[in-house]
Motif scaffolding. Structure first.
Motif, PDB file in Angstrom:
ATOM      1  N   MET C   1       0.852  -1.203   0.000  1.00  0.00           N
ATOM      2  CA  MET C   1       0.000   0.000   0.000  1.00  0.00           C
ATOM      3  C   MET C   1       0.874   1.235   0.000  1.00  0.00           C
ATOM      4  SD  MET C   1      -2.494   1.419   2.864  1.00  0.00           S
ATOM      5  CE  MET C   1      -1.064   2.181   3.555  1.00  0.00           C
ATOM      6  N   MET C 101      13.327   7.654  10.809  1.00  0.00           N
ATOM      7  CA  MET C 101      12.806   6.480  10.106  1.00  0.00           C
ATOM      8  C   MET C 101      13.188   6.509   8.630  1.00  0.00           C
ATOM      9  SD  MET C 101       9.138   5.663  11.891  1.00  0.00           S
ATOM     10  CE  MET C 101       8.323   7.195  11.521  1.00  0.00           C
ATOM     11  N   GLY C 112      13.575  -7.393   6.069  1.00  0.00           N
ATOM     12  CA  GLY C 112      12.423  -6.923   6.834  1.00  0.00           C
ATOM     13  C   GLY C 112      12.122  -5.461   6.586  1.00  0.00           C
ATOM     14  N   LEU C 115       8.575  -4.744   5.406  1.00  0.00           N
ATOM     15  CA  LEU C 115       7.630  -4.929   6.516  1.00  0.00           C
ATOM     16  C   LEU C 115       7.602  -3.664   7.378  1.00  0.00           C
ATOM     17  CD1 LEU C 115       5.792  -6.732   8.246  1.00  0.00           C
ATOM     18  CD2 LEU C 115       7.827  -7.473   9.473  1.00  0.00           C
ATOM     19  N   LEU C 116       8.794  -3.136   7.627  1.00  0.00           N
ATOM     20  CA  LEU C 116       8.879  -1.931   8.448  1.00  0.00           C
ATOM     21  C   LEU C 116       8.183  -0.753   7.762  1.00  0.00           C
ATOM     22  CD1 LEU C 116      10.040  -1.445  11.203  1.00  0.00           C
ATOM     23  CD2 LEU C 116      12.189  -0.718  10.168  1.00  0.00           C
ATOM     24  N   LEU C 119       4.562  -1.063   8.235  1.00  0.00           N
ATOM     25  CA  LEU C 119       4.149  -0.678   9.582  1.00  0.00           C
ATOM     26  C   LEU C 119       4.073   0.845   9.722  1.00  0.00           C
ATOM     27  CD1 LEU C 119       6.043  -3.232  11.843  1.00  0.00           C
ATOM     28  CD2 LEU C 119       3.599  -3.094  11.381  1.00  0.00           C
ATOM     29  N   VAL C 120       4.978   1.535   9.059  1.00  0.00           N
ATOM     30  CA  VAL C 120       4.953   2.997   9.098  1.00  0.00           C
ATOM     31  C   VAL C 120       3.656   3.505   8.447  1.00  0.00           C
ATOM     32  CG1 VAL C 120       6.070   5.098   8.238  1.00  0.00           C
ATOM     33  CG2 VAL C 120       7.453   3.248   9.186  1.00  0.00           C
ATOM     34  N   LEU C 122       0.868   1.843   8.255  1.00  0.00           N
ATOM     35  CA  LEU C 122      -0.307   1.230   8.874  1.00  0.00           C
ATOM     36  C   LEU C 122      -1.323   2.216   9.469  1.00  0.00           C
ATOM     37  CD1 LEU C 122      -1.269  -1.709   9.392  1.00  0.00           C
ATOM     38  CD2 LEU C 122      -0.246  -1.531  11.631  1.00  0.00           C
ATOM     39  N   PRO C 123      -0.906   3.190  10.276  1.00  0.00           N
ATOM     40  CA  PRO C 123      -1.900   4.050  10.919  1.00  0.00           C
ATOM     41  C   PRO C 123      -2.824   4.754   9.937  1.00  0.00           C
ATOM     42  CG  PRO C 123       0.226   4.365  11.939  1.00  0.00           C
ATOM     43  CD  PRO C 123       0.457   3.510  10.734  1.00  0.00           C
ATOM     44  N   PHE C 124      -2.374   4.881   8.691  1.00  0.00           N
ATOM     45  CA  PHE C 124      -3.215   5.560   7.718  1.00  0.00           C
ATOM     46  C   PHE C 124      -4.525   4.822   7.484  1.00  0.00           C
ATOM     47  CE2 PHE C 124      -4.668   6.013   3.356  1.00  0.00           C
ATOM     48  CZ  PHE C 124      -4.951   7.360   3.343  1.00  0.00           C
ATOM     49  N   SER C 125      -4.477   3.488   7.507  1.00  0.00           N
ATOM     50  CA  SER C 125      -5.698   2.743   7.184  1.00  0.00           C
ATOM     51  C   SER C 125      -6.434   2.287   8.444  1.00  0.00           C
ATOM     52  CB  SER C 125      -5.371   1.560   6.274  1.00  0.00           C
ATOM     53  OG  SER C 125      -4.422   0.739   6.902  1.00  0.00           O
ATOM     54  N   PHE C 172       1.058   9.650  12.167  1.00  0.00           N
ATOM     55  CA  PHE C 172       2.330   8.935  12.165  1.00  0.00           C
ATOM     56  C   PHE C 172       3.040   8.912  10.804  1.00  0.00           C
ATOM     57  CE2 PHE C 172       5.048   5.186  12.386  1.00  0.00           C
ATOM     58  CZ  PHE C 172       5.618   5.303  13.633  1.00  0.00           C
TER      59      PHE C 172
END
Lengths: 340, 284, 296
Positions: C1, C101, C112, C115-116, C119-120, C122-125, C172
């Motif tokens: 995404m 970051m 990884g 993946l990181l 995760l950064v 992630l908060p958007f969705s 974030f």
């Protein structure tokens, strides 16, 4: 280039605004801070009460007391206190919500016995607010289930006022000829079929009805109905008093765990007792809450219409804990209305 | 998840640039503190329930309706934004007309305007006595306090995601291709369909996914204009709040987890679709 | 995404493109053009412009005096103050950590990594409501760490730290997401050269990296700030709604709205709407900057 510099300065200004400056929390000079967590329609009442009490307290003790208010649906407010909102006193819409806080050990279990009259310094009831001239001819509860009548009431799951609304309707249906819990359930079910908007708090419903112009009748706290007439003018709305309504007793309590930690017990208790004084009762009546004090009640007897009132302790309900369990808990009667 | 990263904490090849250890450590710490641990708490709270209870909560008609409304209307709103977003992007990129720059700037308003402000403004406009509601009322159309109102709010907040994702791609599109197609005798419509559309399709899908993800979780702008009627106009985020207010934390977290999982699943599908489409057209 | 809306915009040319001439082979018949332009204008006018205009119309519906009075009200001022404090904390934290970051995620290769990055993002969705909920679960009086914190006199939820945390969560990805594509594109050669010439890591960052990304950084800060000041859902769950203390501007707007003070409510709303407009002006200016600097 020059224009872009100007724009850049603009951007820099915004960035400066957002720069992490060490901003101290505002400190307000008062000897005592009291947080009163209350339900939706008491906003105007407690503005007046807090002012009067602060003046009285200052005159008597020379100390200043600063009040903080939080308002919202009664259930939601109780949840916030349980989750750690530091309320010194709670003044909610119904006893069950304070019981819920007491169940978590924040308030002594016998809180309702610590102050006179079930710890409810003022009462209210549920009335109908209709559009001027009552175009749909709404006279009593029975008219609310007629086809084409839109009823505005909040969600009983989150709003205390809505629970009183619901129980008043239930009480009326029970008292009809041939009334039984089955007919009452059918009646209440039909009533909610006529509800187009279900706000989370009483104030949200009032705004929907008055400002947004949705619905033909608002089931409202008596004080909310009077306030709406006052805010929007007598030419907009009429109040209809049904044949039967419910005696709503909004209770108050000191949150023991919080006042003991903050050392504010004395002021908090004084504050709640003030609600029972002549002055406090007078302010309540001015804000359209029915006073308990017989003398003050007499003074305002022309304001409040006489209604046949049932109480929550009526055998039909058996107290708040019972009523909550039967009607509003998970899988209760109210849920069955909306899952079918 | 975090430990998987930690075991691989050495850079694959040595870089001359310093600071890997400290920035990597801080990054993992920060992501864990703000994102991972809080979201883990959500799943842990839900795990306290028995599987039967979780299933019961999720299959309750009210939960299903709320999820259907959030996902369904968000999907419809994202689709609407796809169509009108395409029209707007085309006008902004391909045509020169008075006021084009103003329109271009307007697209970003929903991105910068706080959701609560958008919510009360939209409600004010679409209520039966509002500027737009007044015009629609005689036609028998009510927008405010119906699912249609939720849809309008979701269209509002989703638009910039579609436009701003597609715009740069369409701008970068090589003119040669279209000219070549035209020279070879393709009609304008055929050229757009066969040449332009495949090139911008991945961007459209990304924009669609972003608008969709935003709409599903939206709360502030929707609750003012939705009727909040269970089974009719109650969105999933509101149901979470209501469950929370009823002291039913586990119910709230269960619905929250379901929403998270469902949005991820959908985003993965759309991302896969996008990759497939990129591979097919050979565009990066 | 990929939440790369602004990033892709950042990478686009200065927003000026060759206008399509009528006889251009890449254009459509005049009628089609006008229908498309008309539809675009109508849609944007109806859906975007009208709500904005409505905010200001309502705000000034009772004149300037009432408008001013709504803004200097003590509770309104407290709400503005809290909003500024929370935005400063959230923007500050997300700017510093966004740089950290982005540095890790762009200047080094490691397993990884994707993946990181996910995760950064992630908060958007995540729904803002859920963002608030998780902090109540962690720090509420019934939550994991709540009882311990309360015993030690720490207040997180229903106080400004909780509001700040929820806001940081929601905003974030904003700064990091602006920086990552740009820093990836720039590679590590300049930094490597600086280090070879004996510059320290910090000096390399301050003198080489930062100047290269300053516009994108500012751009991320702007978006982060706008969202921080306007966040409603997440903050509403953790605020407790105490007037003059834990109400941010969006919450104060809701309260006024529920107190029949519609004009005052829209007056405070107009401040945030103004912020949105100013943000967009600054953003347009920055886009031109970024485009000029890194234009392809």
């Amino acid at each position: 280039m020059s224009f872009s510099f100007r724009r850049l300065a603009f951007a820099a200004l915004i960035a400066a605004l957002a720069a992490p400056v060490a901003a101290p929390q505002p400190s307000r000079a008062a000897d005592v801070d009291i947080l009163n967590v209350s339900y939706d329609p008491t906003r105007e009442l407690y503005v007046a009460i807090n002012k009067a009490f602060a003046e009285k307290y200052k005159a008597e003790t020379g100390k200043t007391v600063a009040f903080k208010q939080s308002h919202g649906g009664s259930g939601k407010q109780a949840r916030s206190v349980i989750d750690g909102l530091d309320a010194d006193v709670v003044t909610l819409a119904l006893a069950y919500d304070i019981d819920a806080i007491a169940d978590k050990g924040l308030i002594a279990a016998d809180w309702q016995k610590r102050l006179p009259q079930n710890a409810s310094p003022y009462t209210s009831t549920i009335v109908f607010l209709v559009r001027k001239g009552n175009p749909k001819g709404i006279k009593d509860w029975g008219d609310l289930v007629k086809p084409g009548v839109q009823v505005i009431t909040p969600n009983p799951k989150t709003s205390g006022g809505a629970r009183w609304n619901y129980l008043a309707a239930w009480a009326w249906a029970l008292k009809q000829p041939g009334g039984s819990p089955e007919t009452a359930k059918a009646f209440v079910g039909n009533l909610y079929k006529n509800v187009p908007v279900l706000d989370t708090g009483a104030r949200g419903s009032t705004v929907t009805f008055t400002e947004r112009g949705v619905g033909d009748v608002l089931l409202a706290w008596e004080n909310e109905a009077f306030l709406s007439k006052k805010e929007f003018g007598d030419d907009k709305f009429d109040i209809v008093v049904p044949s039967i309504s419910i005696l709503a007793e909004p209770p108050v309590a000191v949150v023991d765990k919080v006042v003991d930690r903050k050392g504010t017990r004395a002021v908090a208790e004084e504050y709640l007792k003030f609600l029972y004084t002549k002055e406090g009762q007078d302010i309540a009546a001015q804000n359209f809450y029915r006073p308990r004090d017989p003398e003050v009640a007499k003074k305002y007897e022309n304001v409040f219409p006489k209604v046949d009132l049932v109480t929550i302790d009526d055998p039909a309900f058996g107290g708040w804990r019972n009523a909550q369990k039967t009607h509003f808990s998970d899988g209760g009667v109210f849920d069955s209305i909306y899952t079918n | 998840m975090a430990s998987a990263i930690l075991t691989a904490a050495a850079p694959r090849q040595r870089s001359a640039v310093p600071g890997f250890g400290i920035t990597f450590g801080l990054t993992v710490l920060w992501v864990s503190l703000i994102v991972l641990i809080p979201l883990a708490a959500l799943f842990l709270k839900t795990a306290e329930l028995t599987p039967d209870r979780i299933l019961a909560i999720l299959t309750a008609p009210r939960t299903l309706h709320a999820l259907k409304i959030s996902f369904g209307l968000s999907l419809a709103a994202a689709a609407t934004n796809l169509v009108f977003g395409a029209v707007i992007v085309w006008a902004l990129v391909r045509y020169e007309f008075p006021g084009r720059r103003v329109l271009d700037a307007l697209v970003d308003i929903p991105f910068a305007l706080p959701t609560a402000v958008a919510g009360i403004a939209l409600t004010d406009l679409y209520a039966a006595n509002g500027w737009i509601g007044r015009l629609l009322a005689p036609l028998g159309i009510t927008v405010a306090f119906t699912p249609l109102g939720i849809f309008i709010a979701m269209v509002f907040i989703g638009l910039p995601f579609v436009v701003r994702t597609v715009q740069p791609v369409l701008e970068d599109l090589d003119a040669d291709l279209e000219e070549a197609a035209a020279t070879l005798g393709a009609g304008r419509w055929t050229t757009i369909r066969r040449v332009v559309l495949p090139a911008v399709l991945p961007a459209f899908l990304t924009g669609f996914a972003l608008a969709f993800a935003r709409g599903v979780g939206e709360y502030g702008s929707v609750i003012f204009i939705a009727g909040n009627l269970p089974n009719v106009s109650e969105i999933a985020p509101l149901l979470i709040v209501i469950r929370l207010e009823e002291f039913r934390y586990a119910d709230a977290t269960t619905i929250a987890c379901a929403m998270l999982v469902a949005s991820f699943a959908l985003l993965f599908v759309i991302n896969a679709l996008q990759r497939w489409s990129q591979n097919r057209t050979g565009r990066l | 995404m990929s939440m790369s809306v602004p990033a892709e915009v950042a990478a686009m040319p200065a927003g000026i493109e060759t206008p399509a001439l009528p006889e251009d082979i890449r254009s459509e018949p005049r009628a089609v053009r006008w229908v498309v332009i008309g539809l675009a204008t109508l849609f944007l006018g109806l859906f975007i412009m009208l709500p904005l205009v409505n905010v200001f119309t309502q705000a000034f519906s009772k004149g300037w005096a009432a408008y001013g009075a709504a803004l200097v009200d003590a509770d309104a001022l407290a709400a503005i103050e809290l909003t500024l404090i929370v935005a400063a904390i959230s923007v500050g934290a997300n700017t510093v950590m966004g740089l950290v970051m982005a540095w890790t995620l762009t200047k080094f290769e490691f397993r990884g990594k994707s993946l990181l990055i996910t995760l950064v993002d992630l908060p958007f969705s995540v729904s803002p409501v859920i963002a608030g909920l998780v902090f109540v679960l962690l720090f509420g009086a019934q939550g994991t760490f709540g009882p311990w914190l309360i015993d030690h006199g720490w207040k997180i939820v229903f106080a400004w730290p909780g509001i700040a945390l929820a806001t940081i969560f929601v905003t974030f990805p904003f700064v990091a997401r602006e920086l990552i594509p740009l820093m990836q594109e720039q590679g590590t050669q300049e930094e490597e050269a600086a280090v070879t010439l004996g510059a320290s890591g910090l000096r390399t960052f301050l003198r080489v990296t930062l100047p290269n990304v300053k516009w994108a950084l500012l751009y991320g800060v702007l978006l982060c700030n706008a969202r921080s000041m306007g966040e409603f859902g997440a903050v509403s769950v953790v605020s407790g709604h105490v007037r003059g203390e834990t109400n941010t501007m969006p919450l104060h707007i809701e309260i006024l709205y529920n107190e029949y003070q519609f004009q005052a409510s829209f007056a405070v709303a107009s401040l945030l709407a103004l912020l949105a407009v100013v943000t967009l002006l600054a953003k347009t200016a920055l886009e031109a900057r970024i485009g000029r600097r890194h234009g392809h």
